[in-house]
Design a protein around this motif. Structure first.
Motif, PDB file in Angstrom:
ATOM      1  N   GLY A  64       3.996   9.993   1.759  1.00  0.00           N
ATOM      2  CA  GLY A  64       3.218   9.647   2.916  1.00  0.00           C
ATOM      3  C   GLY A  64       2.887   8.067   3.037  1.00  0.00           C
ATOM      4  N   PRO A  65       2.489   7.349   2.278  1.00  0.00           N
ATOM      5  CA  PRO A  65       2.399   6.094   2.421  1.00  0.00           C
ATOM      6  C   PRO A  65       3.794   5.169   2.730  1.00  0.00           C
ATOM      7  N   GLN A  66       4.766   5.694   2.096  1.00  0.00           N
ATOM      8  CA  GLN A  66       5.973   5.123   2.395  1.00  0.00           C
ATOM      9  C   GLN A  66       6.355   5.414   4.022  1.00  0.00           C
ATOM     10  N   VAL A  67       6.333   6.357   4.299  1.00  0.00           N
ATOM     11  CA  VAL A  67       6.188   6.620   5.879  1.00  0.00           C
ATOM     12  C   VAL A  67       5.478   5.770   6.865  1.00  0.00           C
ATOM     13  N   SER A  68       4.160   5.625   6.115  1.00  0.00           N
ATOM     14  CA  SER A  68       3.184   4.595   7.050  1.00  0.00           C
ATOM     15  C   SER A  68       3.783   3.312   6.913  1.00  0.00           C
ATOM     16  N   ARG A  69       4.309   3.067   5.792  1.00  0.00           N
ATOM     17  CA  ARG A  69       4.714   1.704   5.587  1.00  0.00           C
ATOM     18  C   ARG A  69       6.001   1.165   6.627  1.00  0.00           C
ATOM     19  N   LEU A  70       7.036   2.422   6.863  1.00  0.00           N
ATOM     20  CA  LEU A  70       7.861   2.337   7.887  1.00  0.00           C
ATOM     21  C   LEU A  70       7.193   2.194   9.271  1.00  0.00           C
ATOM     22  N   VAL A  71       6.306   2.907   9.446  1.00  0.00           N
ATOM     23  CA  VAL A  71       5.678   2.860  10.796  1.00  0.00           C
ATOM     24  C   VAL A  71       4.934   1.411  11.158  1.00  0.00           C
ATOM     25  N   ASP A  72       4.551   0.862  10.092  1.00  0.00           N
ATOM     26  CA  ASP A  72       3.990  -0.771  10.224  1.00  0.00           C
ATOM     27  C   ASP A  72       5.154  -1.771  10.640  1.00  0.00           C
ATOM     28  N   ARG A  73       6.486  -1.124   9.863  1.00  0.00           N
ATOM     29  CA  ARG A  73       7.568  -2.163  10.220  1.00  0.00           C
ATOM     30  C   ARG A  73       8.082  -1.874  11.361  1.00  0.00           C
ATOM     31  N   HIS A  74       8.389  -0.563  11.748  1.00  0.00           N
ATOM     32  CA  HIS A  74       9.255  -0.364  13.087  1.00  0.00           C
ATOM     33  C   HIS A  74       8.576   0.353  14.199  1.00  0.00           C
ATOM     34  N   GLY A  75       7.301   0.617  13.995  1.00  0.00           N
ATOM     35  CA  GLY A  75       6.605   1.322  15.106  1.00  0.00           C
ATOM     36  C   GLY A  75       6.248   2.814  14.902  1.00  0.00           C
ATOM     37  N   GLN A  76       5.188   2.948  15.563  1.00  0.00           N
ATOM     38  CA  GLN A  76       4.847   4.513  15.628  1.00  0.00           C
ATOM     39  C   GLN A  76       5.758   5.534  16.039  1.00  0.00           C
TER      40      GLN A  76
END
Length: 422
Positions: A64-76
């Motif tokens: 879960g936190p890794q998915v959210s980290r990708l969200v911060d980097r590339h957008g929701q």
């Protein structure tokens, strides 16, 4: 009171992303209990059902936190749609394996795959933070509203999941969770006008936000807080069963959630001053102390009278929940760089989820060994651990807030210098 909430929804698109965020986060409260209900009926084993559900919880804590980290980097929008699609594939595989009586190991594989389910609740809060970062009053109200929405999710979700699985067909609860996830995420991702922009720092960030010392304090405290939630649920069901009224347990636990909802609604209208870190510590302390009456009542009063008093005690205990969680999310917003906000919020909910799993297991062990009434020692012990974690980390929280305030002042000063040069 209502005027405070009307103000936060005055901005275009706020009602749309909050509503679709509610639909897309319902599955979080439906999948675990849905898996247990489904497999206990299809496989006839609560042991396998519980282990598969635990596998999902651990996978979500890791992925879960890794998915959210990708969200911060590339957008929701660019991340949550593929993550949702992968989750739906895993849900479909789990349902087929359960129905077709595939080997048990296949259930664990697909349950682990469901761990990539996007944390829409964190993304909703990130949108509120983007809109009202400069207006702390509105941001406080928005976080309070989302805390109430979370409580509603965890009241409605399990009822839907268990009710459908037991009255329609065993897979119905998990199936509906998958439908909610697909529809909710697609609608949420479609709200482009309110999506926070990707910060340039997010693309360059190499380390995880978990290294933030203030956030570590919040996560550790949330593990203990989650243990309170998980153990109280299990112990209350067992206590109600021991008194001969197991069916009333859902009503008693609903009172606990009701207390939290009401407190969240009121808390969102308050104009608060003083140290946010101290406010968090006080909330955690109140949560721990509120477990004492449960332990005393469970040992002293029996029958339907004991259940009534336990329900009243939980109603009061619920008052501490939403204000504490709201304050914690506000602390994350202050402690964590804006470029990593979604990941930071997801880590706190991950700590909460791990605590729920540990608390429910510990509660079950104590019940089996010493009886239902003794089970209330578990949430009390968890509450005390939470107080120790919050107290030990109070300095970290204060230092983090001071550093954030200093950075804000420096940025403001730099801005004034640029203006002067112009």
């Amino acid at each position: 009171m209502l005027s405070s909430y009307r103000q936060i929804f005055a901005s275009p698109g706020t009602l749309a992303f909050s509503t679709t965020g509610f639909v897309s986060r319902l599955p979080i409260s439906m999948t675990g209990i849905g898996i247990v209900t489904m497999l206990s009926q299809l496989r006839g084993s609560y042991g396998v059902a519980g282990l598969v559900s635990a596998c999902l919880a651990v996978s979500a804590a890791i992925l879960g936190p890794q998915v959210s980290r990708l969200v911060d980097r590339h957008g929701q929008r660019r991340i949550i749609v593929p993550a949702m699609a992968l989750t739906i594939v895993a849900v479909t595989g789990l349902l087929l394996c359960a129905r077709l009586e595939a080997p048990d190991w296949t259930l664990f594989v697909f349950a682990a795959g469901m761990g990539v389910m996007p944390s829409t609740g964190a993304m909703v809060r990130a949108r509120w933070a983007h809109l009202y970062r400069e207006d702390t009053g509105k941001l406080h109200t928005a976080y309070s509203f989302e805390a109430v929405v979370d409580e509603v999710c965890f009241i409605v979700g399990p009822i839907l999941s268990i009710g459908l699985a037991t009255s329609v067909f065993p897979e119905a609860g998990v199936l509906l969770a998958g439908i909610f996830l697909a529809v909710g995420v697609l609608l949420f991702a479609g709200q482009r006008s309110t999506e926070p922009p990707v910060h340039p720092a997010a693309r360059q960030e190499g380390g995880s936000v978990i290294l933030n010392r203030g956030l570590q304090t919040l996560i550790l405290t949330f593990v203990a807080t989650g243990a309170i939630f998980g153990s109280v649920e299990v112990v209350t069901v067992a206590y109600a069963e021991a008194q001969g009224h197991k069916s009333i347990s859902s009503v008693i636990l609903a009172l606990w959630a009701l207390g939290s909802c009401l407190a969240g609604v009121v808390f969102g209208t308050l104009k608060l001053t003083g140290s946010m870190a101290v406010r968090f510590l006080v909330g955690v302390l109140f949560m721990a102390v509120s477990m004492v009456p449960l332990l005393l009542v469970a040992h002293a009063v029996h029958g339907i009278g004991g259940l009534v008093v336990v329900g009243a005690a939980l109603l009061v205990a619920g008052i501490a929940i939403s204000p504490t969680l709201i304050t914690a999310m506000a602390l994350v917003e202050r402690l964590v760089p804006a470029a990593q906000l979604t990941e930071g919020m997801t880590w706190t909910t991950t700590g909460l989820a791990l605590g729920v799993a540990a608390g429910s297991s510990a509660g079950g062990w104590v019940i089996d060994a010493s009886g239902a009434a003794a089970g209330y020692w578990v949430p009390l012990a968890a509450g005390l651990l939470g107080v120790v974690a919050a107290l030990a980390g109070l300095g970290r929280l204060r230092a983090g807030l001071t550093a954030e305030a200093g950075a804000g002042t420096a940025a403001e000063g730099a801005g004034r210098t640029v203006d002067a040069e112009r």
